[in-house]
Design an enzyme around this catalytic site. Structure first.
Site, PDB file in Angstrom:
ATOM      1  N   SER A 186      42.839  36.546 139.537  1.00  0.00           N
ATOM      2  CA  SER A 186      43.099  36.902 138.133  1.00  0.00           C
ATOM      3  C   SER A 186      41.953  36.379 137.278  1.00  0.00           C
ATOM      4  CB  SER A 186      44.373  36.228 137.632  1.00  0.00           C
ATOM      5  OG  SER A 186      45.482  36.666 138.345  1.00  0.00           O
ATOM      6  N   ARG A 204      48.816  27.282 134.796  1.00  0.00           N
ATOM      7  CA  ARG A 204      47.410  27.350 135.217  1.00  0.00           C
ATOM      8  C   ARG A 204      46.564  26.233 134.584  1.00  0.00           C
ATOM      9  NH1 ARG A 204      49.593  30.318 138.018  1.00  0.00           N
ATOM     10  NH2 ARG A 204      48.812  32.220 138.978  1.00  0.00           N
ATOM     11  N   GLU A 206      40.458  32.664 133.340  1.00  0.00           N
ATOM     12  CA  GLU A 206      41.165  31.796 134.270  1.00  0.00           C
ATOM     13  C   GLU A 206      40.188  31.044 135.180  1.00  0.00           C
ATOM     14  OE1 GLU A 206      43.565  30.444 137.370  1.00  0.00           O
ATOM     15  OE2 GLU A 206      42.761  32.431 137.753  1.00  0.00           O
TER      16      GLU A 206
HETATM   17  N1  EPU Z   1      50.577  44.982 135.193  1.00  0.00           N
HETATM   18  C1  EPU Z   1      50.242  46.194 134.686  1.00  0.00           C
HETATM   19  N2  EPU Z   1      48.993  46.699 134.898  1.00  0.00           N
HETATM   20  C2  EPU Z   1      48.081  46.021 135.640  1.00  0.00           C
HETATM   21  C3  EPU Z   1      48.408  44.764 136.144  1.00  0.00           C
HETATM   22  C4  EPU Z   1      49.685  44.244 135.924  1.00  0.00           C
HETATM   23  O1  EPU Z   1      51.030  46.836 134.019  1.00  0.00           O
HETATM   24  O2  EPU Z   1      46.978  46.551 135.822  1.00  0.00           O
HETATM   25  C5  EPU Z   1      51.922  44.431 134.959  1.00  0.00           C
HETATM   26  C6  EPU Z   1      52.727  44.457 136.258  1.00  0.00           C
HETATM   27  O3  EPU Z   1      53.380  45.676 136.401  1.00  0.00           O
HETATM   28  C7  EPU Z   1      53.667  43.305 136.100  1.00  0.00           C
HETATM   29  C8  EPU Z   1      52.966  42.366 135.161  1.00  0.00           C
HETATM   30  O4  EPU Z   1      51.868  43.080 134.602  1.00  0.00           O
HETATM   31  O5  EPU Z   1      54.869  43.685 135.534  1.00  0.00           O
HETATM   32  C9  EPU Z   1      52.519  41.132 135.871  1.00  0.00           C
HETATM   33  O6  EPU Z   1      51.699  41.509 136.981  1.00  0.00           O
HETATM   34  P1  EPU Z   1      51.685  40.657 138.338  1.00  0.00           P
HETATM   35  O7  EPU Z   1      53.038  40.407 138.851  1.00  0.00           O
HETATM   36  O8  EPU Z   1      50.719  41.271 139.274  1.00  0.00           O
HETATM   37  O9  EPU Z   1      51.177  39.252 137.885  1.00  0.00           O
HETATM   38  P2  EPU Z   1      50.005  38.823 136.908  1.00  0.00           P
HETATM   39  O10 EPU Z   1      50.639  38.230 135.716  1.00  0.00           O
HETATM   40  O11 EPU Z   1      49.025  39.898 136.744  1.00  0.00           O
HETATM   41  C10 EPU Z   1      50.053  36.417 137.912  1.00  0.00           C
HETATM   42  C11 EPU Z   1      49.076  35.390 138.399  1.00  0.00           C
HETATM   43  C12 EPU Z   1      48.595  35.732 139.800  1.00  0.00           C
HETATM   44  C13 EPU Z   1      49.802  35.862 140.721  1.00  0.00           C
HETATM   45  C14 EPU Z   1      50.751  36.921 140.156  1.00  0.00           C
HETATM   46  C15 EPU Z   1      52.015  37.093 140.964  1.00  0.00           C
HETATM   47  C16 EPU Z   1      47.974  34.543 136.408  1.00  0.00           C
HETATM   48  C17 EPU Z   1      46.734  34.492 135.597  1.00  0.00           C
HETATM   49  N3  EPU Z   1      47.943  35.317 137.506  1.00  0.00           N
HETATM   50  O12 EPU Z   1      49.348  37.636 137.764  1.00  0.00           O
HETATM   51  O13 EPU Z   1      47.792  34.679 140.253  1.00  0.00           O
HETATM   52  O14 EPU Z   1      49.407  36.223 142.029  1.00  0.00           O
HETATM   53  O15 EPU Z   1      51.124  36.535 138.816  1.00  0.00           O
HETATM   54  O16 EPU Z   1      52.854  36.042 140.715  1.00  0.00           O
HETATM   55  O17 EPU Z   1      48.963  33.882 136.075  1.00  0.00           O
HETATM   56  C18 EPU Z   1      45.499  34.009 140.222  1.00  0.00           C
HETATM   57  O18 EPU Z   1      45.822  33.108 139.490  1.00  0.00           O
HETATM   58  O19 EPU Z   1      44.291  34.217 140.559  1.00  0.00           O
HETATM   59  C19 EPU Z   1      46.512  34.920 140.700  1.00  0.00           C
HETATM   60  C20 EPU Z   1      46.203  35.909 141.474  1.00  0.00           C
END
Ligand code: EPU
Length: 343
Positions: free
Chosen positions: A238, A164, A334
């Protein structure tokens, strides 16, 4: 200068998907790259804006905003190769690009479907989702250097991509107005299906070998669940980056909350799921004066319509203080938060 579309005292709510109330003194709409060569130097603060999905205005902007509305898409065959160069103007919608490439049988962007915002914003934060980041398909870009007043072509190395992050975010933000991005896409479909939640969703749907369209449909379902549609509920995707910490800090956090998803990086450090950390601390679904933590995903903050900048600032402070206190981890925002510049 008569050549520009100008907006004065413009309402920024329709130009930023988080939609806090704010106005801008002056907006110049950039519709052709040559217009940048005619720009007089900015006398005060200046900001480049395009899709507005990663920029949050915390107050009125007393300066000049350059609004990117550059359009155009060209597919260039590369002789004797399986790859095609896609040249796309920075003001095009990112998801529109993903769809057009899918329709043309060009692969590499499937996992990045439905990321809000414009093509020009994609390199700024090296957008990524479900195991794929922009830098994997990125070739080069053209930008107008507002400081040196000249055109520059920057390749992958020049852009210094990281999680990012890129030179456009970390060094001299606002110096380069990106006009065109060039990507290398493949005619061969070699999908990346390893990301945990994507893999689970494909298994649930009995799709061990999805077609490109099935893969995109699965990504759309996942994203629609975790991210509210900004046309219905204002948000900026995010809100926090997933923190990258050393092994000792990761171990300490996991001793406290063993369920936090985490990923070991090639340099031995760990990336922790900020959404899970915030959820563990009880913030999921919490509301504070018109803003809140989204009920389906704790990494996403939302504006229920009457949110204000003080309310958002207070909520962010509460979350960051709780995470710091419990885990000793500093969360980074972010999206870029733009303070109201002084007159
Ligand atoms: N999780 C929880 N509780 C929550 C949210 C997430 O336990 O309320 C856990 C999920 O179960 C999962 C882990 O956290 O195991 C990661 O969650 P997720 O796959 O949704 O990804 P994220 O790390 O929350 C990142 C990116 C997103 C992207 C997703 C999918 C960043 C800051 N965000 O989110 O990107 O869509 O991975 O790859 O790296 C963005 O940048 O705006 C964005 C949406």
């Amino acid at each position: 200068m008569n050549d520009f579309t100008k907006l004065r005292h413009a309402d920024l709510r329709r130009l930023s998907t988080f939609q806090l109330p704010a106005r801008a003194d002056r907006i110049l709409v950039i519709e052709r790259p040559e217009q940048l060569e005619q720009l007089p130097r900015a006398e005060g603060p200046e900001l480049i804006l395009s899709g507005g999905s990663n920029t949050i205005f915390l107050g009125d902007y007393h300066g000049r905003i350059l609004l990117s509305r550059l359009r155009g898409l060209v597919f260039e065959e590369i002789q004797g190769r399986d790859t095609v160069r896609v040249r796309v103007a920075a003001g095009e919608s990112w998801h529109g690009l993903v769809r057009r490439c899918l329709d043309r049988g060009l692969h590499g962007l499937e996992n990045l479907a439905l990321i809000p915002g414009s093509v020009g914003a994609a390199p700024i934060q090296n957008i990524g989702a479900y195991g794929v980041e922009l830098d994997q398909v990125f070739e080069s870009l053209t930008a107008w250097d507002l400081q040196q007043r000249r055109w520059v072509d920057l390749n992958r190395e020049d852009c210094a991509f990281a999680y990012r992050d890129s030179r456009f975010k970390s060094e001299q933000p606002g110096r380069y107005f990106i006009t065109e991005v060039r990507l290398r896409l493949s005619r061969q479909f070699r999908p990346c299906l390893d990301y945990g939640s994507l893999n689970d969703a494909l298994k649930r749907a009995n799709l061990s070998h999805p077609t490109p369209r099935e893969l995109v449909a699965t990504i759309l379902r996942l994203r629609r669940h975790r991210l509210p549609d900004p046309r219905r509920l204002s948000n900026a995707g995010s809100f926090f980056k997933n923190p990258i910490v050393d092994e000792a800090q990761a171990a300490a956090a996991l001793r406290k909350r063993p369920g936090i998803p985490h990923w070991r990086l090639s340099d031995g450090r760990y990336k922790l799921a900020a959404g899970a950390i915030i959820e563990h601390l009880g913030f999921k679904g919490k509301r504070l004066d018109g803003v809140g933590v989204y009920q389906n995903h704790a990494l996403v903050l939302v504006n229920y319509g009457d949110g204000t900048s003080p309310a958002l600032t207070a909520l962010v402070k509460q979350i960051c203080s709780a995470v710091k206190e419990e885990f000793g981890i500093v969360l980074d925002c972010e999206p870029q938060l733009i303070e109201g510049a002084a007159r």
